[in-house]
Design a protein around this motif. Sequence first.
Motif, short mmCIF file in Angstrom:
data_model
loop_
_atom_site.label_atom_id
_atom_site.label_comp_id
_atom_site.label_asym_id
_atom_site.label_seq_id
_atom_site.Cartn_x
_atom_site.Cartn_y
_atom_site.Cartn_z
N CYS A 1 0.75 -1.17 0.02
CA CYS A 1 0.06 -0.14 -0.20
C CYS A 1 0.85 1.17 0.15
CB CYS A 1 -0.93 -0.13 1.30
SG CYS A 1 -0.16 0.21 2.67
N SER A 2 2.28 1.04 -0.21
CA SER A 2 2.99 2.02 -0.16
C SER A 2 2.94 2.91 1.10
CB SER A 2 3.01 3.04 -1.36
OG SER A 2 2.68 2.27 -2.62
N GLY A 3 2.62 2.44 2.25
CA GLY A 3 2.37 3.17 3.61
C GLY A 3 1.16 4.09 3.54
N SER A 4 0.33 3.92 2.61
CA SER A 4 -1.06 4.54 2.89
C SER A 4 -2.04 3.98 3.71
CB SER A 4 -1.51 4.91 1.55
OG SER A 4 -2.30 3.66 1.11
N GLY A 5 -1.74 2.58 4.02
CA GLY A 5 -2.65 1.84 4.70
C GLY A 5 -3.94 1.34 4.05
N ALA A 6 -4.12 1.90 2.71
CA ALA A 6 -5.46 1.48 1.98
C ALA A 6 -5.07 0.64 1.10
CB ALA A 6 -6.04 2.67 1.45
N GLU A 7 -6.03 -0.27 0.91
CA GLU A 7 -5.93 -1.66 -0.18
C GLU A 7 -5.52 -1.08 -1.53
OE1 GLU A 7 -5.74 -4.86 0.90
OE2 GLU A 7 -5.40 -5.32 -1.10
N GLY A 8 -4.60 -1.75 -2.05
CA GLY A 8 -4.06 -1.28 -3.49
C GLY A 8 -3.54 0.13 -3.52
N GLY A 9 -3.29 0.98 -2.54
CA GLY A 9 -2.67 2.09 -2.63
C GLY A 9 -3.61 3.11 -2.75
N ALA A 10 -5.03 2.98 -2.50
CA ALA A 10 -6.10 4.02 -2.83
C ALA A 10 -5.73 5.00 -1.94
CB ALA A 10 -7.35 3.28 -2.47
N GLU A 11 -6.18 6.31 -2.20
CA GLU A 11 -6.03 7.42 -1.41
C GLU A 11 -7.31 7.51 -0.35
OE1 GLU A 11 -4.33 10.67 -1.40
OE2 GLU A 11 -2.81 9.08 -2.25
N PRO A 12 -6.76 7.79 1.04
CA PRO A 12 -7.92 7.50 2.04
C PRO A 12 -8.70 8.77 1.90
CG PRO A 12 -5.36 7.96 2.75
CD PRO A 12 -5.36 8.02 1.39
N THR A 13 -9.83 8.47 2.55
CA THR A 13 -10.99 9.50 2.05
C THR A 13 -11.11 10.38 3.30
OG1 THR A 13 -12.52 8.19 2.95
CG2 THR A 13 -12.18 8.21 0.51
N THR A 14 -11.65 11.55 3.22
CA THR A 14 -11.76 12.51 4.39
C THR A 14 -12.73 11.94 5.35
OG1 THR A 14 -11.46 14.42 2.87
CG2 THR A 14 -12.41 14.91 4.87
N CYS A 15 -12.40 12.07 6.78
CA CYS A 15 -13.37 11.73 7.62
C CYS A 15 -14.57 12.55 7.78
CB CYS A 15 -12.59 11.77 9.00
SG CYS A 15 -13.58 11.36 10.58
N PRO A 16 -15.59 11.56 7.67
CA PRO A 16 -17.20 12.37 7.41
C PRO A 16 -17.46 12.88 9.12
CG PRO A 16 -17.16 9.84 7.77
CD PRO A 16 -15.88 10.07 7.56
N THR A 17 -16.75 12.37 9.96
CA THR A 17 -17.11 12.87 11.27
C THR A 17 -16.60 14.43 11.46
OG1 THR A 17 -17.04 10.51 12.07
CG2 THR A 17 -17.13 12.23 13.84
N CYS A 18 -15.35 14.57 11.24
CA CYS A 18 -14.92 15.92 11.57
C CYS A 18 -14.46 16.59 10.31
CB CYS A 18 -13.56 15.38 12.21
SG CYS A 18 -12.55 14.57 11.26
N SER A 19 -14.92 16.18 9.07
CA SER A 19 -14.74 16.88 7.77
C SER A 19 -13.18 16.95 7.66
CB SER A 19 -15.48 18.14 7.77
OG SER A 19 -16.81 18.00 8.16
N GLY A 20 -12.38 16.11 8.18
CA GLY A 20 -11.07 16.22 7.73
C GLY A 20 -10.17 17.11 8.91
N MET A 21 -10.94 17.70 9.78
CA MET A 21 -10.34 18.82 10.83
C MET A 21 -9.35 17.78 11.86
SD MET A 21 -11.02 21.47 9.63
CE MET A 21 -10.34 22.53 10.99
N GLY A 22 -9.98 16.65 12.03
CA GLY A 22 -9.08 15.75 13.00
C GLY A 22 -9.52 16.24 14.38
N LYS A 23 -10.39 17.12 14.63
CA LYS A 23 -10.92 17.45 15.89
C LYS A 23 -12.52 17.67 15.91
CE LYS A 23 -7.13 19.59 17.93
NZ LYS A 23 -5.82 20.37 17.58
N VAL A 24 -13.33 17.41 16.80
CA VAL A 24 -14.55 17.91 16.97
C VAL A 24 -15.12 18.66 18.10
CG1 VAL A 24 -15.58 15.65 15.76
CG2 VAL A 24 -15.04 15.78 18.24
N ARG A 25 -15.99 19.44 17.96
CA ARG A 25 -16.32 20.38 19.00
C ARG A 25 -17.52 19.87 19.82
NH1 ARG A 25 -15.05 26.19 16.34
NH2 ARG A 25 -12.87 25.91 16.16
N ALA A 26 -17.59 20.03 21.12
CA ALA A 26 -18.70 19.77 21.89
C ALA A 26 -19.02 20.85 22.61
CB ALA A 26 -18.48 18.40 22.66
N THR A 27 -20.34 21.16 22.88
CA THR A 27 -20.77 22.44 23.72
C THR A 27 -21.21 21.78 25.21
OG1 THR A 27 -21.34 23.46 21.90
CG2 THR A 27 -22.13 24.33 23.94
N GLN A 28 -20.33 22.19 26.03
CA GLN A 28 -20.78 21.94 27.41
C GLN A 28 -21.12 23.30 28.33
OE1 GLN A 28 -17.54 19.68 29.11
NE2 GLN A 28 -18.20 17.75 28.15
N GLY A 29 -22.29 23.46 28.25
CA GLY A 29 -22.62 24.81 28.97
C GLY A 29 -22.34 25.97 28.24
#
Length: 388
Positions: free
Chosen positions: A163-191
């Motif tokens: 996978c040339s280090g990508s971790g995806a079968e056949g070397g496919a490009e990873p896709t953007t994470c739907p949960t965080c839209s690619g930000m890597g972080k999520v926001r939660a409101t507490q009070g």
Amino acid sequence: MSKRDYYDVLGLKKGASPDEIKKAYRGKAKELHPDRNTDNPRAEDQFKEANEAYEVLKDNDKKAAYDRYGHAAFEGGLGASAGRPGGPGFGGGAGGQGDFASAFSDVFDDLFGDFMGAGGRGGRQRAARGADLRYNLRVSLEEAYGGLHKTINVPTSVQCGPCSGSGAEGGAEPTTCPTCSGMGKVRATQGFFTVERTCPTCSGLGQIIKNPCKACGGNGRVQKDRALSVNIPAGVETGTRIRLAGEGEAGMRGGPPGDLYIFLEVAPHELFERDGVSLHCRVPVSMSAAALGGDIEVPTIDGGRSRVKIPAGSQSGRQMRLRGKGMPALRGGGTGDMFIELAVETPVNLTSKQRELLREFEALSEDNNPESKTFFSSVKSFWDSMKG
Ligand SMILES: [Zn+2]
Ligand SMILES: [Zn+2]
């Protein structure tokens, strides 16, 4: 020429803060830059001097050593305390393991700095850096003397081939994470507060892999032994570290690799005891050889031999120095000395003939034992004084 105080060089007072040091250096560097001082022949030297002062004062460890020991902190380091932890000998080959390691890393940072930094910058962490590895290497004193080139096998993880280090079968490009839209972080409101958390779906990577590579399970790396050839410089000591930047574990999903640290241990030697750059060798001599004097042959760490003259009447514990027959200092700076210490050996397993000769010798002895004579006369006056 004696060296100027580093603080003076930068026009600072002792105890200046890192900011003040930086500011003072910038000012000096501008003022003294060779390009702007073509008509001032001293500017270049002053510029170098300011650079040198800044190299030391900007580094917390070096600055602390300089504050404590002055310029001596970076000189030969051949003093009695060289080689011991906490002692001076910072720049010397004898001690200064820390400094040696950092000198190495400076070199490697220069070479690999840009490459190494590539993965870590920016707000979002795309791919995790691989772990640093530690490799313990035991060398003989002879090897520490001469330096050596060694191939070591390091069990580590390397980039996955399929996978040339990508971790995806056949070397496919990873896709953007739907949960965080690619930000890597999520926001939660507490009070009243909005809290930012690492995205649980992609673990902060910002990307997910739909079909993980079968060879590596989606990590982008696999376990493997790697053969590395390493240059161990002459003069290493137990505790010397050598950093090989980028030779640690491969990063996750193509992230930058970690570093490999080689920790050295120098094995004890049968004949020589090492103290920094000095070598000590205890050499037994027979009672008659010590009394009569003569030449003996002693071994040297390079595998050779040296002839040493034993003066007639040598006592046990007598030391002799063989200049330049010790260990080399790590970063140049010459070679230490070898010290031999005589150990006069009392003969054992006497034959009756030998006993007879020794008795005869004893009977003929008069002023042959001045130390005994002094000792017993002191003993006598001690007893006399106790009586009085
Ligand atoms: Zn995510
Ligand atoms: Zn793979």
